[in-house]
Write a protein that holds these residues in place. Structure first.
Motif, PDB file in Angstrom:
ATOM      1  N   ILE A 149       0.827  -1.215   0.000  1.00  0.00           N
ATOM      2  CA  ILE A 149       0.000   0.000   0.000  1.00  0.00           C
ATOM      3  C   ILE A 149       0.859   1.262   0.000  1.00  0.00           C
ATOM      4  O   ILE A 149       0.374   2.334  -0.298  1.00  0.00           O
ATOM      5  CB  ILE A 149      -0.996   0.052   1.185  1.00  0.00           C
ATOM      6  CG1 ILE A 149      -0.267  -0.074   2.511  1.00  0.00           C
ATOM      7  CG2 ILE A 149      -2.073  -0.989   1.042  1.00  0.00           C
ATOM      8  CD1 ILE A 149      -1.140   0.339   3.667  1.00  0.00           C
ATOM      9  N   TYR A 152       1.280   2.126  -3.581  1.00  0.00           N
ATOM     10  CA  TYR A 152      -0.029   2.519  -4.099  1.00  0.00           C
ATOM     11  C   TYR A 152      -0.402   3.918  -3.600  1.00  0.00           C
ATOM     12  O   TYR A 152      -0.775   4.779  -4.375  1.00  0.00           O
ATOM     13  CB  TYR A 152      -1.087   1.508  -3.678  1.00  0.00           C
ATOM     14  CG  TYR A 152      -2.443   1.837  -4.233  1.00  0.00           C
ATOM     15  CD1 TYR A 152      -2.754   1.529  -5.549  1.00  0.00           C
ATOM     16  CD2 TYR A 152      -3.390   2.484  -3.440  1.00  0.00           C
ATOM     17  CE1 TYR A 152      -3.987   1.856  -6.076  1.00  0.00           C
ATOM     18  CE2 TYR A 152      -4.626   2.810  -3.964  1.00  0.00           C
ATOM     19  CZ  TYR A 152      -4.919   2.490  -5.279  1.00  0.00           C
ATOM     20  OH  TYR A 152      -6.138   2.825  -5.796  1.00  0.00           O
ATOM     21  N   GLY A 155       1.803   6.512  -5.109  1.00  0.00           N
ATOM     22  CA  GLY A 155       1.834   6.496  -6.563  1.00  0.00           C
ATOM     23  C   GLY A 155       3.213   6.224  -7.122  1.00  0.00           C
ATOM     24  O   GLY A 155       3.664   6.851  -8.078  1.00  0.00           O
TER      25      GLY A 155
ATOM     26  N   THR B  47      -4.296  -7.503  -3.636  1.00  0.00           N
ATOM     27  CA  THR B  47      -4.855  -6.940  -4.864  1.00  0.00           C
ATOM     28  C   THR B  47      -4.302  -5.554  -5.140  1.00  0.00           C
ATOM     29  O   THR B  47      -3.797  -4.884  -4.245  1.00  0.00           O
ATOM     30  CB  THR B  47      -6.386  -6.822  -4.757  1.00  0.00           C
ATOM     31  OG1 THR B  47      -6.682  -6.087  -3.571  1.00  0.00           O
ATOM     32  CG2 THR B  47      -7.039  -8.179  -4.703  1.00  0.00           C
ATOM     33  N   ILE B  48      -4.366  -5.136  -6.410  1.00  0.00           N
ATOM     34  CA  ILE B  48      -4.091  -3.752  -6.765  1.00  0.00           C
ATOM     35  C   ILE B  48      -5.323  -3.261  -7.514  1.00  0.00           C
ATOM     36  O   ILE B  48      -5.723  -3.897  -8.481  1.00  0.00           O
ATOM     37  CB  ILE B  48      -2.880  -3.618  -7.712  1.00  0.00           C
ATOM     38  CG1 ILE B  48      -1.903  -4.738  -7.439  1.00  0.00           C
ATOM     39  CG2 ILE B  48      -2.285  -2.245  -7.680  1.00  0.00           C
ATOM     40  CD1 ILE B  48      -0.955  -4.968  -8.575  1.00  0.00           C
ATOM     41  N   PRO B  49      -5.934  -2.181  -7.132  1.00  0.00           N
ATOM     42  CA  PRO B  49      -5.658  -1.402  -5.913  1.00  0.00           C
ATOM     43  C   PRO B  49      -6.005  -2.191  -4.659  1.00  0.00           C
ATOM     44  O   PRO B  49      -6.791  -3.122  -4.732  1.00  0.00           O
ATOM     45  CB  PRO B  49      -6.588  -0.194  -6.073  1.00  0.00           C
ATOM     46  CG  PRO B  49      -7.690  -0.654  -6.977  1.00  0.00           C
ATOM     47  CD  PRO B  49      -7.066  -1.648  -7.900  1.00  0.00           C
ATOM     48  N   PRO B  50      -5.417  -1.820  -3.528  1.00  0.00           N
ATOM     49  CA  PRO B  50      -5.670  -2.544  -2.275  1.00  0.00           C
ATOM     50  C   PRO B  50      -7.155  -2.594  -1.931  1.00  0.00           C
ATOM     51  O   PRO B  50      -7.875  -1.631  -2.161  1.00  0.00           O
ATOM     52  CB  PRO B  50      -4.916  -1.729  -1.236  1.00  0.00           C
ATOM     53  CG  PRO B  50      -3.903  -0.970  -1.990  1.00  0.00           C
ATOM     54  CD  PRO B  50      -4.481  -0.704  -3.337  1.00  0.00           C
ATOM     55  N   THR B  51      -7.591  -3.703  -1.399  1.00  0.00           N
ATOM     56  CA  THR B  51      -8.987  -3.861  -1.014  1.00  0.00           C
ATOM     57  C   THR B  51      -9.201  -3.272   0.380  1.00  0.00           C
ATOM     58  O   THR B  51      -8.540  -3.692   1.326  1.00  0.00           O
ATOM     59  CB  THR B  51      -9.355  -5.353  -0.971  1.00  0.00           C
ATOM     60  OG1 THR B  51      -8.868  -5.950  -2.163  1.00  0.00           O
ATOM     61  CG2 THR B  51     -10.843  -5.541  -0.842  1.00  0.00           C
TER      62      THR B  51
END
Lengths: 301, 319
Positions: A149, A152, A155, B47-51
């Motif tokens: 994350i 993510y 970015g 997963t992407i995006p994170p769940t």
């Protein structure tokens, strides 16, 4: 030898007329602890001091051969060991600086009228109470290049936090900053709340700027307690093993404690690692000494 | 500051609240993430995006406490129907499993490690706190020659890097057969926490007025009775706080446990990371193990909140 010092009589105390004498109680209370610590901390160290002058390997049955100061000479001339020291120094500087900036920053923010301040402070403290090993483990999940994350959220795409040897040390330090900034914050908060309010009021009357107020009033008064946080964190960061060992296996993150562990328990260079342990020990005792001096100084205030 | 609040001050205060919220968010996201992963089905963990939103399930915990034999063939319907609910849950999680004569599901090593952690942390805490309280009282109430040096000596034993102490201890334990035993780790953790407990308890006992005991002594108590009936009850809060700190330290300890144990007496911290193994780890199970392991510490942190500063500074700074 040590025990006789405690056992010496201390005249003029209330010599008990009934029950055990004060002296007997004092000795009964103190001596077991001192003995326990000597037996399980000092004695082992003396035991390994002997081994540090030998080529002993605990994995074989070969008797230890006396090699004099060879282990120490070898270690101090080994460039790889010096690299471990350089890595550790870099790691300590990055993580302690980060913790001071983040921790002190959070303390400055919290040192105001914030609703639910107590609850927020408690929640902020949570990371530092957790197990370093387990924190290292789950930050691996957060750092994962494909589904982590952190990438993510920021970015960063498939940025390699741990697999890139140049970045791994920063990644470990970042986790340490996340975990231990609350510690610096906690101590800073205590320091900040002890600054007398009338000093700020006086500064306001004198129309002192906020920068001036900060550098001339806040900082000098918080400095001693902040210093305790810095020395303590330096000492702990210097000893870091668990988190770095679990997070990264890069040679660029091989801190002293990790090198020592590998030398002693994976390569089984028992004699050599005992000598290495002594070099580390002397450094830790030196930092501890400074730490205790500061603790006593702050205590006296 | 007095009631006058300028606009500037109000603005700064709002900015500070916003800043605190951002800091709180960043500090808690990793903890939230490990907690939520512990309740995710395996296919949603990476997963992407994170769940973020999902239906929580307890299958990671079932997998955590069980060991399954895997086979390539899918499960036959009659086997599925005959299986108890906890095995069915594993089938539902997409695991391809086959029943051996012992059953699909056996106990994993986690429960035993967790139990080891509990036994070792509780026993060593009890020893460290009781010895520490007595010693702290001794240093607090009686004159001891070279008191500062002794206190420094006591503290310095805690500052030693675990690996440094572990090298000789490992050799000695191997010699006397304490390697991979509960007692071995209990001794190490007691020694480790003892210094901390002396320092912290000394601060707490220093705060109890001497007059209380003096009064008890005048009333005909012996020094021992005065200690147990007057000082100990007064020191109870301090003892509780010290115990929680010692427990957390022992509970979290990794290096000694890694070196001194390998199976029988192994605690959870070296066990949980060893489950990653090679290949693709099942993060939901690791998260479940982590979550259960961190839960007691989180609760204790909340109970300890008023003593954190004191504990973290070895009793030097009081609130």
């Amino acid at each position: 030898m040590a025990l006789s010092v405690i056992a010496r009589l201390e005249p003029g105390s209330r010599a008990a007329k009934r029950g055990m004498s004060d002296l007997a109680i004092r000795n009964l209370f103190i001596i077991p602890t001192i003995t326990f610590l000597i037996v399980f901390n000092i004695f082992p160290l003396l035991y390994s001091l002997g081994y540090s002058f030998t080529d002993f390997r605990a994995s074989t049955n070969a008797p230890a051969k006396f090699v004099g100061l060879d282990n120490y000479k070898f270690l101090l001339n080994d460039e790889f060991i010096w690299r471990n020291f350089t890595i550790t120094a870099k790691y300590v500087i990055i993580s302690v600086t980060g913790q001071v900036i983040v921790g002190f920053g959070m303390a400055m923010l919290l040192n105001r009228d914030i609703p639910l301040k107590g609850l927020i402070t408690t929640l902020l403290m949570l990371p530092m109470m957790l197990s370093m090993a387990v924190v290292g483990l789950f930050w691996k999940l957060l750092y994962d290049p494909s589904f982590g994350i952190i990438n993510y959220g920021l970015g960063l795409g498939k940025f390699e936090w741990l697999a890139d040897p140049d970045v791994a040390l920063y990644a470990v330090a970042l986790t340490d900053i996340w975990m231990w900034s609350p510690f610096v914050m906690l101590l800073s908060l205590a320091g900040l709340s002890a600054v007398p309010k009338h000093l700020y009021e006086a500064a306001e009357i004198d129309r002192a700027g906020s920068f001036y107020t900060f550098t001339r009033i806040t900082l000098p008064l918080v400095a001693p307690i902040l210093m305790i946080a810095i020395i303590f964190r330096t000492m702990e960061a210097f000893k870091t093993f668990d988190m770095a060992y679990i997070l990264s296996s890069q040679p660029t993150t091989e801190l002293i404690a990790i090198r020592l562990y590998k030398m002693a328990f994976l390569e089984w260079q028992t004699g050599q690692s005992s000598a290495f342990a002594y070099i580390v020990l002397i450094m830790v005792v030196a930092i501890t000494n400074i730490y205790v001096k500061y603790l006593n100084k702050v205590k006296e205030r | 500051m007095a009631g006058i609040r300028t606009r500037r001050e109000v603005f700064f205060n709002r900015a500070a609240i916003a800043g605190v919220m951002v800091a709180l968010f960043i500090m808690l996201v990793p903890i939230y993430w490990i907690t939520s992963t512990a309740f995710k089905p395996r296919n949603l963990a990476t997963t992407i995006p994170p769940t973020v939103l999902f239906t929580p399930e307890i299958s990671p915990f079932v997998k955590l406490f069980t060991k399954r034999s895997q086979l390539r063939d899918p499960v036959a319907q009659e086997i599925y129907d005959a299986a108890p609910w906890w095995e069915q849950m594993v089938f539902d999680g997409g695991q391809k499993v086959v029943r051996s004569n012992k059953g699909v599901v056996r106990r994993s090593g986690y429960g035993q490690r967790f139990l080891n952690s509990l036994i070792i942390a509780i026993t060593s805490t009890f020893l460290a706190v009781s010895m520490g309280t007595l010693t702290a009282y001794g240093f607090s109430r009686f004159k001891v020659k070279g008191e500062d040096d002794w206190m420094f000596f006591i503290l310095s034993t805690r500052m030693l890097p675990p690996v440094v102490v572990a090298i000789p201890m490992f050799l000695m334990y191997r010699l006397v057969g304490l390697h991979d035993t509960h007692i071995g780790l209990i001794i190490l953790y007691t020694a480790f926490n003892l210094s901390f407990s002396v320092w912290l308890m000394k601060g707490f006992i220093d705060e109890i007025p001497r007059e209380y005991e003096e009064a008890a002594l005048v009333d005909g108590y012996t020094r021992m009775q005065a200690f147990f009936k007057v000082v100990l009850p007064e020191a109870m809060t301090g003892i509780a706080a010290t115990a929680v700190f010692c427990f957390i330290t022992a509970w979290n300890e990794y290096a000694f446990a890694l070196i001194m144990t390998n199976r029988k007496a192994q605690t959870a911290p070296p066990f949980i990371p060893s489950q990653i193994g090679s290949g693709l780890p099942d993060w939901t199970v690791i998260a479940a193990g982590t979550f259960l392991f961190l839960l007691p510490v989180a609760i204790f942190t909340f109970l300890l909140r008023n003593h954190l500063l004191r504990g973290m500074s070895f009793g030097a700074i009081r609130k």
